[in-house]
Scaffold this active site. Structure first.
Site, mmCIF file in Angstrom:
data_model
loop_
_atom_site.group_PDB
_atom_site.id
_atom_site.type_symbol
_atom_site.label_atom_id
_atom_site.label_comp_id
_atom_site.label_asym_id
_atom_site.label_seq_id
_atom_site.Cartn_x
_atom_site.Cartn_y
_atom_site.Cartn_z
ATOM 1 C CG LEU A 118 -0.108 16.396 6.214
ATOM 2 C CD1 LEU A 118 -0.544 17.795 6.653
ATOM 3 C CD2 LEU A 118 -0.838 15.995 4.975
ATOM 4 C CG ASP A 165 6.736 10.631 1.887
ATOM 5 O OD1 ASP A 165 5.849 10.616 1.047
ATOM 6 O OD2 ASP A 165 6.948 9.935 2.902
HETATM 7 C C1 GLA Z 1 4.823 6.937 2.863
HETATM 8 C C2 GLA Z 1 6.029 6.586 2.176
HETATM 9 C C3 GLA Z 1 6.307 7.019 0.852
HETATM 10 C C4 GLA Z 1 4.959 6.222 0.086
HETATM 11 C C5 GLA Z 1 3.736 6.228 0.761
HETATM 12 C C6 GLA Z 1 2.504 5.574 0.142
HETATM 13 O O1 GLA Z 1 4.450 8.235 2.909
HETATM 14 O O2 GLA Z 1 7.025 7.382 3.082
HETATM 15 O O3 GLA Z 1 7.489 6.615 0.073
HETATM 16 O O4 GLA Z 1 5.212 4.810 -0.265
HETATM 17 O O5 GLA Z 1 3.755 6.018 2.056
HETATM 18 O O6 GLA Z 1 2.316 6.080 -1.191
#
Ligand code: GLA
Length: 373
Positions: A118, A165
């Site tokens: 998360l 994120d």
């Molecule tokens: C991780 C990475 C994000 C994204 C997701 C997949 O969480 O940190 O930047 O690429 O995987 O959607």
């Protein structure tokens, strides 16, 4: 607040302020961010709280309530170890950009469930980044801060993540999902109050993290870049004729392209359905996203697949893995009165395989990063 008590104990005196940044789940738009595509994450009610005071010198002193006895005193931030590399990376990146960031005393308190995928690392970066932004008057807008934190993670920590994120942590609004165009970085808060529909997003935390994860993430990124190169487009975002594109590709590049192009369309379809108030209908798109991630992008794992299948069997409107994959969490769209059945069905499926039970958390869209006091 316990982070303030801990600050007083560690450094004597009051912190200049306290900042909070959340983790995220991604509703849909997976592995699209580094392909200049669309994502639709929202902030979760768990995150990182940082009590911070500025210092006259350049030293960073940092400790965490989750790592007792592991305070790091960094005259040189490049020396940071373990979890402290995330905030140290933010300091280093800010200084590298010529921003006037001096030292700081920092105490961290985090409550993002462990191993859930998360984005506790983005929460850690953004909480400290926002604190420094305020304390040193850097004047960074939330997206500029998110980009800086992503750069820290890419270059200082060495994880080649996209922008999702950090952007979700920095920009989310309570009760809303964040629609983000990862090329233009234009974003929009999309109302996402499921309680009005008697629905909820249930997080199913598998509690597993397969070690392959980090190398595989970089490899997926590379597959996508290679495919775009073969097709002569700047990124997979630019593929307009999927049939034509697929006919020119083979193997992994073909499968990755199929996922990314269709996933971008699924994000747009979800936005359209939400705007129309047809929330239940997004379930089918969550299911389709999971199958595509499992079969074309190949980032799922048995624990995620069983969570998703169990959720749907138990009556969820739809379910999918969320985040990078290879463990972490799945999300399920569930009517409030079906939650218990979904839980038991997934628990049973896990028990049949002799796996430790997953944990279940309702995810209501929370506020993005902010100053607490
Ligand atoms: C991780 C990475 C994000 C994204 C997701 C997949 O969480 O940190 O930047 O690429 O995987 O959607």
């Amino acid at each position: 607040m316990r982070v303030i008590d801990a600050f007083r104990q560690a450094y004597g005196g009051e912190p200049a302020g306290v900042w909070h940044a959340p983790g995220r789940v991604n509703l849909i738009g997976e592995h699209t961010d580094y392909n200049d595509g669309f994502v639709l994450p929202f902030a979760v009610p768990w995150g990182v709280t940082a009590a911070v005071s500025p210092r006259e010198d350049l030293t960073i002193r940092i400790s965490s309530l989750q790592a007792p006895g592991e305070e790091q005193v960094l005259e040189d931030v490049e020396r940071a170890e373990g979890w402290a590399r995330y905030p140290a990376g933010v300091v280093s990146t800010m200084r590298g950009a010529g921003l006037p960031v001096r030292g700081a005393d920092i105490v961290i308190d985090g409550d993002v469930p462990k191993g859930a995928g998360l984005s506790s690392s983005a929460a850690l970066e953004v909480s400290v980044g926002l604190a420094l932004n305020d304390l040193y008057g850097l004047g960074l807008e939330p997206m500029a801060l998110a980009k800086l934190c992503q750069k820290a993670e890419n270059e200082f920590v060495g994880m080649p993540c996209g922008i999702m994120d950090q952007a979700a942590s920095a920009l989310s609004k309570e009760g809303h999902a964040l629609f983000l165009d990862c090329r233009s970085l234009a974003s929009r808060a999309v109302p996402f109050d499921l309680s009005a529909y008697g629905l909820q997003i249930l997080i199913i935390n598998t509690g597993v993290h397969h070690e392959l994860a980090d190398g595989q993430y970089a490899k997926r990124r590379q597959d996508c870049e290679n495919a775009a190169k073969h097709l002569g487009v700047p990124s997979l975002r630019d593929v307009t004729d999927l049939t034509a594109a697929l006919s020119r590709l083979s193997g992994d590049e073909r499968a990755r392209t199929q996922h990314v192009v269709t996933e971008n369309h699924r994000v747009e379809a979800v936005i359209g359905l939400l705007r129309a108030g047809a929330v239940q209908e997004i379930g089918a798109l969550l299911n389709a996203s999971h199958l595509s991630l499992r079969d074309q992008f190949e980032v799922s794992c048995p624990e995620l697949d069983v969570a998703v299948e169990g959720a749907v069997k138990g009556g969820a409107r739809g379910a999918r893995m969320t985040g990078g994959g290879f463990g972490g969490s799945a999300i399920a769209l569930v009517a409030d009165d079906r939650v218990d059945r979904v839980r038991t069905t997934v628990e049973q499926a896990y028990a049949e395989r002799g796996w430790a039970a997953p944990t279940f958390l309702p995810a209501t869209p929370a506020a993005g990063a902010h100053r607490v006091r």
